[in-house]
Motif scaffolding. Structure first.
Motif, PDB file in Angstrom:
ATOM      1  N   GLU A 193      20.703 -24.720 -63.761  1.00  0.00           N
ATOM      2  CA  GLU A 193      19.416 -25.384 -63.544  1.00  0.00           C
ATOM      3  C   GLU A 193      18.827 -25.897 -64.855  1.00  0.00           C
ATOM      4  O   GLU A 193      18.253 -26.988 -64.890  1.00  0.00           O
ATOM      5  N   GLU A 194      18.969 -25.143 -65.929  1.00  0.00           N
ATOM      6  CA  GLU A 194      18.466 -25.596 -67.230  1.00  0.00           C
ATOM      7  C   GLU A 194      19.167 -26.883 -67.654  1.00  0.00           C
ATOM      8  O   GLU A 194      18.531 -27.810 -68.153  1.00  0.00           O
ATOM      9  N   ARG A 195      20.462 -26.937 -67.437  1.00  0.00           N
ATOM     10  CA  ARG A 195      21.231 -28.135 -67.812  1.00  0.00           C
ATOM     11  C   ARG A 195      20.826 -29.320 -66.947  1.00  0.00           C
ATOM     12  O   ARG A 195      20.662 -30.432 -67.450  1.00  0.00           O
ATOM     13  N   TRP A 196      20.668 -29.100 -65.645  1.00  0.00           N
ATOM     14  CA  TRP A 196      20.229 -30.187 -64.762  1.00  0.00           C
ATOM     15  C   TRP A 196      18.863 -30.693 -65.195  1.00  0.00           C
ATOM     16  O   TRP A 196      18.614 -31.897 -65.178  1.00  0.00           O
ATOM     17  N   GLU A 250      17.673 -30.719 -68.170  1.00  0.00           N
ATOM     18  CA  GLU A 250      17.860 -31.502 -69.393  1.00  0.00           C
ATOM     19  C   GLU A 250      18.362 -32.909 -69.086  1.00  0.00           C
ATOM     20  O   GLU A 250      18.052 -33.854 -69.803  1.00  0.00           O
ATOM     21  N   LEU A 251      19.151 -33.035 -68.036  1.00  0.00           N
ATOM     22  CA  LEU A 251      19.789 -34.307 -67.709  1.00  0.00           C
ATOM     23  C   LEU A 251      18.955 -35.210 -66.813  1.00  0.00           C
ATOM     24  O   LEU A 251      19.336 -36.363 -66.571  1.00  0.00           O
ATOM     25  N   THR A 252      17.829 -34.706 -66.327  1.00  0.00           N
ATOM     26  CA  THR A 252      16.988 -35.473 -65.423  1.00  0.00           C
ATOM     27  C   THR A 252      15.552 -35.428 -65.916  1.00  0.00           C
ATOM     28  O   THR A 252      15.203 -34.650 -66.806  1.00  0.00           O
ATOM     29  N   SER A 253      14.737 -36.237 -65.303  1.00  0.00           N
ATOM     30  CA  SER A 253      13.298 -36.176 -65.592  1.00  0.00           C
ATOM     31  C   SER A 253      12.709 -35.015 -64.793  1.00  0.00           C
ATOM     32  O   SER A 253      13.327 -34.535 -63.834  1.00  0.00           O
ATOM     33  N   GLU A 300      12.671 -36.027 -61.163  1.00  0.00           N
ATOM     34  CA  GLU A 300      13.988 -35.997 -60.528  1.00  0.00           C
ATOM     35  C   GLU A 300      14.431 -34.560 -60.252  1.00  0.00           C
ATOM     36  O   GLU A 300      14.986 -34.266 -59.193  1.00  0.00           O
ATOM     37  N   PHE A 301      14.175 -33.688 -61.207  1.00  0.00           N
ATOM     38  CA  PHE A 301      14.567 -32.298 -61.020  1.00  0.00           C
ATOM     39  C   PHE A 301      13.803 -31.677 -59.858  1.00  0.00           C
ATOM     40  O   PHE A 301      14.367 -30.958 -59.046  1.00  0.00           O
TER      41      PHE A 301
END
Length: 67
Positions: A21-24, A26-29, A32-33
């Motif tokens: 979840e932390e990585r997701w 980081e990869l989205t706004s 978006e998250f």
């Protein structure tokens, strides 16, 4: 029903989920998250409606972590 071995790996699995979840995040706004999070919860609810046993297996790590 989790075995003793299954219960023993719960913290490891929960930690892995946190890192994913932390990585997701980081990869989205943030928006978006939040959308992703809401959609995954909706999917889990629908799985539960269709197959309560499957939903129980999917949430057996720690139900308090779903929100």
């Amino acid at each position: 029903m989790l075995t003793e071995r299954g219960r023993a790996v719960q913290p490891v699995a929960a930690g892995a989920g946190d890192r994913i979840e932390e990585r997701w995040a980081e990869l989205t706004s943030p928006e978006e998250f939040e959308t992703l999070h809401a959609l995954l919860h909706r999917l889990l609810d629908r799985i539960g409606d269709a197959d309560p046993a499957a939903a129980a297996r999917l949430t057996s790590i720690d139900k308090s972590r779903l929100d």
